[in-house]
Write an enzyme that holds these catalytic residues in place. Structure first.
Site, PDB file in Angstrom:
ATOM      1  N   LYS A 150      46.980 -69.619  21.857  1.00 19.08           N
ATOM      2  CA  LYS A 150      47.250 -68.271  22.334  1.00 19.08           C
ATOM      3  C   LYS A 150      46.500 -68.077  23.535  1.00 19.08           C
ATOM      4  O   LYS A 150      46.828 -67.517  24.621  1.00 19.08           O
ATOM      5  CB  LYS A 150      47.029 -67.333  21.352  1.00 19.08           C
ATOM      6  CG  LYS A 150      48.063 -67.235  20.068  1.00 19.08           C
ATOM      7  CD  LYS A 150      47.865 -66.215  19.001  1.00 19.08           C
ATOM      8  CE  LYS A 150      48.699 -66.399  17.982  1.00 19.08           C
ATOM      9  NZ  LYS A 150      48.754 -65.041  16.946  1.00 19.08           N
ATOM     10  N   ASP A 165      51.536 -59.406  18.425  1.00 21.05           N
ATOM     11  CA  ASP A 165      50.690 -59.255  17.229  1.00 21.05           C
ATOM     12  C   ASP A 165      50.272 -57.826  17.139  1.00 21.05           C
ATOM     13  O   ASP A 165      50.511 -57.155  15.942  1.00 21.05           O
ATOM     14  CB  ASP A 165      49.598 -60.201  17.288  1.00 21.05           C
ATOM     15  CG  ASP A 165      49.850 -61.485  16.941  1.00 21.05           C
ATOM     16  OD1 ASP A 165      51.043 -61.750  16.317  1.00 21.05           O
ATOM     17  OD2 ASP A 165      49.347 -62.460  17.219  1.00 21.05           O
TER      18      ASP A 165
HETATM   19  P1  NAP Z   1      41.303 -67.501  14.505  1.00 17.62           P
HETATM   20  O1  NAP Z   1      41.244 -67.123  15.773  1.00 17.62           O
HETATM   21  O2  NAP Z   1      40.867 -68.838  14.081  1.00 17.62           O
HETATM   22  O3  NAP Z   1      39.828 -66.658  13.750  1.00 17.62           O
HETATM   23  C1  NAP Z   1      39.429 -66.769  12.410  1.00 17.62           C
HETATM   24  C2  NAP Z   1      38.505 -65.592  12.061  1.00 17.62           C
HETATM   25  O4  NAP Z   1      38.199 -65.797  10.557  1.00 17.62           O
HETATM   26  C3  NAP Z   1      37.121 -65.838  12.925  1.00 17.62           C
HETATM   27  O5  NAP Z   1      36.634 -64.809  13.037  1.00 17.62           O
HETATM   28  C4  NAP Z   1      36.352 -66.600  11.788  1.00 17.62           C
HETATM   29  O6  NAP Z   1      34.914 -66.409  11.831  1.00 17.62           O
HETATM   30  C5  NAP Z   1      36.830 -66.101  10.438  1.00 17.62           C
HETATM   31  N1  NAP Z   1      36.865 -66.927   9.381  1.00 17.62           N
HETATM   32  C6  NAP Z   1      37.457 -68.245   9.496  1.00 17.62           C
HETATM   33  N2  NAP Z   1      37.042 -68.817   8.218  1.00 17.62           N
HETATM   34  C7  NAP Z   1      36.131 -67.917   7.465  1.00 17.62           C
HETATM   35  C8  NAP Z   1      35.476 -68.002   6.317  1.00 17.62           C
HETATM   36  N3  NAP Z   1      35.651 -69.192   5.435  1.00 17.62           N
HETATM   37  N4  NAP Z   1      34.823 -66.960   5.891  1.00 17.62           N
HETATM   38  C9  NAP Z   1      34.622 -65.854   6.632  1.00 17.62           C
HETATM   39  N5  NAP Z   1      35.320 -65.933   7.912  1.00 17.62           N
HETATM   40  C10 NAP Z   1      36.158 -66.934   8.430  1.00 17.62           C
HETATM   41  O7  NAP Z   1      42.455 -67.290  13.668  1.00 17.62           O
HETATM   42  P2  NAP Z   1      43.401 -66.126  13.835  1.00 17.62           P
HETATM   43  O8  NAP Z   1      44.322 -66.507  14.659  1.00 17.62           O
HETATM   44  O9  NAP Z   1      42.660 -64.646  14.100  1.00 17.62           O
HETATM   45  O10 NAP Z   1      44.164 -65.855  12.386  1.00 17.62           O
HETATM   46  C11 NAP Z   1      43.631 -65.308  11.280  1.00 17.62           C
HETATM   47  C12 NAP Z   1      44.705 -65.214  10.104  1.00 17.62           C
HETATM   48  O11 NAP Z   1      45.681 -64.214  10.431  1.00 17.62           O
HETATM   49  C13 NAP Z   1      45.368 -66.489   9.763  1.00 17.62           C
HETATM   50  O12 NAP Z   1      45.490 -66.515   8.364  1.00 17.62           O
HETATM   51  C14 NAP Z   1      46.573 -66.283  10.455  1.00 17.62           C
HETATM   52  O13 NAP Z   1      47.810 -66.802   9.699  1.00 17.62           O
HETATM   53  C15 NAP Z   1      46.787 -64.691  10.378  1.00 17.62           C
HETATM   54  N6  NAP Z   1      47.854 -64.054  11.396  1.00 17.62           N
HETATM   55  C16 NAP Z   1      48.728 -63.423  10.586  1.00 17.62           C
HETATM   56  C17 NAP Z   1      49.807 -62.787  11.415  1.00 17.62           C
HETATM   57  C18 NAP Z   1      50.980 -61.983  10.777  1.00 17.62           C
HETATM   58  O14 NAP Z   1      51.983 -61.789  11.501  1.00 17.62           O
HETATM   59  N7  NAP Z   1      50.650 -61.700   9.634  1.00 17.62           N
HETATM   60  C19 NAP Z   1      49.814 -62.817  12.991  1.00 17.62           C
HETATM   61  C20 NAP Z   1      48.586 -63.553  13.426  1.00 17.62           C
HETATM   62  C21 NAP Z   1      47.750 -64.180  12.636  1.00 17.62           C
HETATM   63  P3  NAP Z   1      34.049 -67.209  12.905  1.00 17.62           P
HETATM   64  O15 NAP Z   1      33.907 -66.476  14.157  1.00 17.62           O
HETATM   65  O16 NAP Z   1      32.826 -66.872  12.105  1.00 17.62           O
HETATM   66  O17 NAP Z   1      34.688 -68.703  13.060  1.00 17.62           O
END
Ligand code: NAP
Length: 280
Positions: A72, A109
């Protein structure tokens, strides 16, 4: 349904990994419903090849792309134009239009989340105090979208404090009227009052983990989980056990896809319904 022929337009989602993506189901259902001769595929693109995809997509006749983890931000940097000021602040896009040799980027989003908060939780974000768990790509989109929609307070709680501090300070530069802070611990979250708690981490996607234990709270907020892989996610189950109103991210998934589809085709009628039906 059109048969694929030499007129068929090509769309798709680029990610890595991408085989779990529900986007082909959503968009192909919408193309069929809208009687558009187009097909939507999933492209598993390693980060090294993403720039090459952006460069060659128009010459292959690709008209539009969705972009998911981990592309992204690269997509934001790689497109020719990002028309929306909010999307430029978010710094990440999930939808690209290729037109007349140029590429245009959008983040759907943020509006997708706001639409689903209204529709599933009946939340008015304006004036709301929000606890946002996570500071990654989707948390950024959520935070900027919520601030733009008039949230009065956004508290960011993240595993890596530096990242939540950076997000809070970027937000406060753009939205001086919103109270923004990075929380140091779940205990600190327990001392505050929230109207809405959002999980924007992948916790609960493939296991029973939750990034924040809702039992810390003494207030009774509505709870939204961006994760959508289970009918009821672990975060939702915990919210339900505490008697809190809750929803998972499936509605946001459909809403962000429908908004992207509208950007590509101009079609909106029956699109959300066709997409929802495709998920049943
Ligand atoms: P990302 O950019 O990789 O960010 C992940 C975030 O989660 C970071 O802040 C990370 O913390 C934290 N994290 C990861 N593993 C963790 C753990 N075990 N314990 C605590 N914190 C943790 O991912 P993203 O794109 O934001 O996506 C996040 C989620 O949203 C995914 O499940 C994705 O499928 C979902 N999503 C859903 C939609 C929808 O339409 N419903 C749209 C977009 C995303 P750190 O900074 O410490 O690494």
């Amino acid at each position: 349904m059109f048969l694929i022929d030499s007129e068929t337009a090509l769309y798709g989602v680029a990610g890595h990994p991408v085989r779990h993506s529900l986007s082909p189901r959503l968009h192909n259902a919408a193309f069929a419903k809208s009687r558009i001769n187009a097909v939507y595929l999933a492209f598993d693109i390693e980060p090294n090849y993403f720039k090459a995809l952006l460069r060659t997509a128009p010459s292959l006749g690709i008209k539009g792309l969705n972009v998911t983890i981990p592309h992204k931000e690269a997509a934001f940097k790689g497109v020719n134009y990002v028309p929306s000021a909010l999307d430029r602040k978010i710094g990440a896009i999930n939808t690209i239009v290729f037109r007349n040799g140029k590429s245009y980027g959008y983040n759907t989003d943020a509006p997708g989340l706001l639409e689903d908060l209204r529709s599933k939780l009946h939340i008015s974000v304006s004036g709301a105090r929000v606890l946002l768990v996570g500071a990654g790509g989707s948390a950024r989109a959520a935070a900027f979208g919520l601030a733009q929609a008039g949230a009065s307070e956004i508290s960011v709680l993240n595993r890596t404090l530096k990242r939540s501090q950076r997000l809070a300070s970027e937000l406060s530069r753009s939205f001086p009227k919103t109270m923004l802070r990075a929380l140091r611990s779940p205990v600190q979250a327990g001392e505050a009052k929230f109207d809405l708690v959002i999980n924007a981490t992948p916790c609960g996607m493939q296991n029973d983990a939750v990034a924040f234990d809702l039992s810390y709270l003494r207030c009774r907020p509505a709870v939204y989980d961006l994760v959508y892989t289970a009918r009821r996610t672990p975060f939702q189950k915990k919210a339900a056990s505490l008697g809190l109103k809750n929803a998972n991210g499936l509605g946001m998934l459909v809403a962000q896809a429908a908004i992207a589809f509208g950007i590509w085709t101009g079609k909106t009628t029956g699109v959300r319904q066709a997409m929802q039906k495709a998920l049943r």
